[in-house]
Motif scaffolding. Sequence first.
Motif, PDB file in Angstrom:
ATOM      1  N   ARG A  53       0.700   3.100   6.126  1.00  0.00           N
ATOM      2  CA  ARG A  53       1.858   3.729   5.489  1.00  0.00           C
ATOM      3  C   ARG A  53       2.963   2.708   5.261  1.00  0.00           C
ATOM      4  NH1 ARG A  53       4.132   7.653   9.317  1.00  0.00           N
ATOM      5  NH2 ARG A  53       5.038   5.793  10.185  1.00  0.00           N
ATOM      6  N   THR A  54       3.219   1.867   6.243  1.00  0.00           N
ATOM      7  CA  THR A  54       4.245   0.837   6.110  1.00  0.00           C
ATOM      8  C   THR A  54       3.903  -0.119   4.973  1.00  0.00           C
ATOM      9  OG1 THR A  54       4.667   1.011   8.474  1.00  0.00           O
ATOM     10  CG2 THR A  54       5.501  -0.949   7.360  1.00  0.00           C
ATOM     11  N   TRP A  55       2.646  -0.533   4.889  1.00  0.00           N
ATOM     12  CA  TRP A  55       2.224  -1.442   3.835  1.00  0.00           C
ATOM     13  C   TRP A  55       2.371  -0.788   2.465  1.00  0.00           C
ATOM     14  CZ3 TRP A  55      -1.630  -1.433   0.109  1.00  0.00           C
ATOM     15  CH2 TRP A  55      -1.865  -2.652  -0.513  1.00  0.00           C
ATOM     16  N   LEU A  56       2.000   0.491   2.345  1.00  0.00           N
ATOM     17  CA  LEU A  56       2.105   1.189   1.064  1.00  0.00           C
ATOM     18  C   LEU A  56       3.554   1.317   0.600  1.00  0.00           C
ATOM     19  CD1 LEU A  56      -0.546   3.997   1.585  1.00  0.00           C
ATOM     20  CD2 LEU A  56      -0.714   2.074   0.011  1.00  0.00           C
ATOM     21  N   VAL A  57       4.477   1.555   1.523  1.00  0.00           N
ATOM     22  CA  VAL A  57       5.896   1.671   1.157  1.00  0.00           C
ATOM     23  C   VAL A  57       6.474   0.297   0.835  1.00  0.00           C
ATOM     24  CG1 VAL A  57       8.187   2.326   2.017  1.00  0.00           C
ATOM     25  CG2 VAL A  57       6.237   3.824   2.405  1.00  0.00           C
ATOM     26  N   GLU A  58       6.123  -0.727   1.602  1.00  0.00           N
ATOM     27  CA  GLU A  58       6.642  -2.079   1.349  1.00  0.00           C
ATOM     28  C   GLU A  58       6.181  -2.625  -0.002  1.00  0.00           C
ATOM     29  OE1 GLU A  58       5.385  -4.466   4.627  1.00  0.00           O
ATOM     30  OE2 GLU A  58       6.980  -3.723   5.945  1.00  0.00           O
ATOM     31  N   ASN A  59       4.966  -2.298  -0.415  1.00  0.00           N
ATOM     32  CA  ASN A  59       4.435  -2.771  -1.692  1.00  0.00           C
ATOM     33  C   ASN A  59       4.710  -1.799  -2.841  1.00  0.00           C
ATOM     34  OD1 ASN A  59       3.242  -5.297  -0.919  1.00  0.00           O
ATOM     35  ND2 ASN A  59       1.810  -4.068   0.286  1.00  0.00           N
ATOM     36  N   LYS A  60       5.547  -0.807  -2.600  1.00  0.00           N
ATOM     37  CA  LYS A  60       6.011   0.147  -3.587  1.00  0.00           C
ATOM     38  C   LYS A  60       4.880   0.946  -4.253  1.00  0.00           C
ATOM     39  CE  LYS A  60      10.357  -2.047  -4.328  1.00  0.00           C
ATOM     40  NZ  LYS A  60      10.975  -1.571  -3.146  1.00  0.00           N
TER      41      LYS A  60
END
Length: 94
Positions: free
Chosen positions: A37-44
Motif C-alpha cells: 500500500r505504501t509503495w502504491l501511494v508513493e508511486n501515485k
Amino acid sequence: MSNDNATDDELPLIICSLIGFIGLGAFSLVSFFTPIRTWLVENKILITANESVVAIEQWNIGLDMPRLVLVGAFLVGVVALTVLAGTKRKDKKL
C-alpha cells in the motif's frame, strides 16, 4: 436410534474453523499489504482516501476519477478477453 452421519455433529466445528481461518487470513493480509500500500501511494498508482472518489477507509487508499476509469476499462478488457477465449475454446470442440 443412532446417528451414523458424523458430519451433522461436526458442522458447527467446521463453520467456526472456517470463520477463524478467514479472520486470521484477513489479519495477516493487512500486515502483508502495508508495504505494498505504501509503495502504491508513493508511486501515485493509488491516492489517499481523503483525496479519492472511491476509498477503502480502513487502508486509507482510494481512486480518483481518472484512476477509476482506468480500472473500469481494465476490468472490461479482462472480461472481453475471457469471453473471447471461451468462445474460441467452444469452437475448437465442435
